[in-house]
Design a protein around this motif. Sequence first.
Motif, PDB file in Angstrom:
ATOM      1  N   UNK A  37       0.863  -1.473  -0.106  1.00  0.00           N
ATOM      2  CA  UNK A  37      -0.270  -0.353   0.481  1.00  0.00           C
ATOM      3  C   UNK A  37       1.238   1.286   0.094  1.00  0.00           C
ATOM      4  N   UNK A  38       0.331   2.362  -0.721  1.00  0.00           N
ATOM      5  CA  UNK A  38       1.472   3.304  -1.230  1.00  0.00           C
ATOM      6  C   UNK A  38       0.735   4.529  -0.256  1.00  0.00           C
ATOM      7  N   UNK A  39       2.379   4.662   1.467  1.00  0.00           N
ATOM      8  CA  UNK A  39       2.018   5.625   1.818  1.00  0.00           C
ATOM      9  C   UNK A  39       1.611   7.057   1.562  1.00  0.00           C
ATOM     10  N   UNK A  40       0.881   6.762   0.812  1.00  0.00           N
ATOM     11  CA  UNK A  40       0.397   8.049   0.442  1.00  0.00           C
ATOM     12  C   UNK A  40      -1.229   8.995   0.873  1.00  0.00           C
ATOM     13  N   UNK A  41      -0.948   9.885   1.879  1.00  0.00           N
ATOM     14  CA  UNK A  41      -2.491  10.387   2.565  1.00  0.00           C
ATOM     15  C   UNK A  41      -2.308  11.607   1.237  1.00  0.00           C
ATOM     16  N   UNK A  92      11.323  16.750   2.329  1.00  0.00           N
ATOM     17  CA  UNK A  92      10.293  18.085   2.362  1.00  0.00           C
ATOM     18  C   UNK A  92       8.970  17.464   1.005  1.00  0.00           C
ATOM     19  N   UNK A  93      10.519  17.027   1.057  1.00  0.00           N
ATOM     20  CA  UNK A  93       9.103  16.180  -1.181  1.00  0.00           C
ATOM     21  C   UNK A  93      10.630  15.674  -2.266  1.00  0.00           C
ATOM     22  N   UNK A  94      10.686  14.731  -2.569  1.00  0.00           N
ATOM     23  CA  UNK A  94      10.957  14.473  -3.505  1.00  0.00           C
ATOM     24  C   UNK A  94      10.866  14.654  -4.934  1.00  0.00           C
ATOM     25  N   UNK A  95      11.895  14.496  -5.786  1.00  0.00           N
ATOM     26  CA  UNK A  95      11.468  15.060  -7.121  1.00  0.00           C
ATOM     27  C   UNK A  95      12.946  13.791  -8.236  1.00  0.00           C
ATOM     28  N   UNK A  96      11.809  13.301  -9.321  1.00  0.00           N
ATOM     29  CA  UNK A  96      12.542  12.053  -9.487  1.00  0.00           C
ATOM     30  C   UNK A  96      13.342  13.078 -10.929  1.00  0.00           C
ATOM     31  N   UNK A 157       6.575   4.242  -8.505  1.00  0.00           N
ATOM     32  CA  UNK A 157       4.751   3.386  -8.775  1.00  0.00           C
ATOM     33  C   UNK A 157       4.911   4.245  -9.986  1.00  0.00           C
ATOM     34  N   UNK A 158       4.235   5.543  -9.933  1.00  0.00           N
ATOM     35  CA  UNK A 158       3.822   6.120 -10.499  1.00  0.00           C
ATOM     36  C   UNK A 158       3.937   6.136 -12.129  1.00  0.00           C
ATOM     37  N   UNK A 159       5.612   6.386 -11.967  1.00  0.00           N
ATOM     38  CA  UNK A 159       6.497   6.495 -13.749  1.00  0.00           C
ATOM     39  C   UNK A 159       6.226   6.051 -14.226  1.00  0.00           C
TER      40      UNK A 159
END
Length: 250
Positions: A37-41, A92-96, A157-159
């Motif tokens: 389960x992706x930990x997106x909230x 804070x964030x991750x940029x691929x 996973x999104x990409x």
Amino acid sequence: MAEGTKDQKEDKSDKFKIPSSVLDISKDNTYPNPTQDLPYLQPSKLAQELIDSANVEIENPDLIRILNESAISTTPLAVGYRATIFLGQWPLSYESSETSTNWEYQKINTNYFDNRGATSPNKIYYKQEMQKQVRGGLTAEIESAEEVKKMMLIEAAKRSNLPLSFKTIIGGGTKKEQMYNVPAKKLGYLYAYAPAVNEKGKVTYGEVYLVLKGSKKRIVVKNVTHQGIGAWIPIQDHISFGYLVTDTPR
């Protein structure tokens, strides 16, 4: 412009297309891996307001969870009320910058058949000899590693649109009925590999403050820094096969 966009979409689709040599073993695996389960909230209304007020992007699921659990009561009459609350140093964030696949990330099994003494062909198929645990991980030490891994997992996973997990297990006795031909006078080797995604990008860190002033509330981030990072993330319940026919043992 439209043609270029179409070509980019097709390139991305081909980049993560599962090759014919890779098989899904989710129904065959003797070890039932839990669904990742992706930990997106989904931010609450208050959390979204605070995120929108910040001077940098905030994607960290753990920080969003804290904001979701927060309750702030303010009143239009709170003239002169001021407060600054330090919420801590956070990734804070991750940029691929790059997402790629290695379909032969880790060898997990070898099946072979010695047909050198025969005058007719024979068959070989995949059967996992021993239970194998395949782990991914970050390619370097980094602050708040577990939180960074969550953000990288979501983005990869999104990409890729592939079932990813930092740990997957292939149970002993797992097999596929697909047969490979071993000619007479030859040895056949069937190699099985766990595939994985290689994710690369940068993490943004900062000190997070909740600032209250009268009836207004906002997030302020100070001392923003960036750090490059990579990770290997196994593709869950998939196996890549390589078949070799030879005259001599390997």
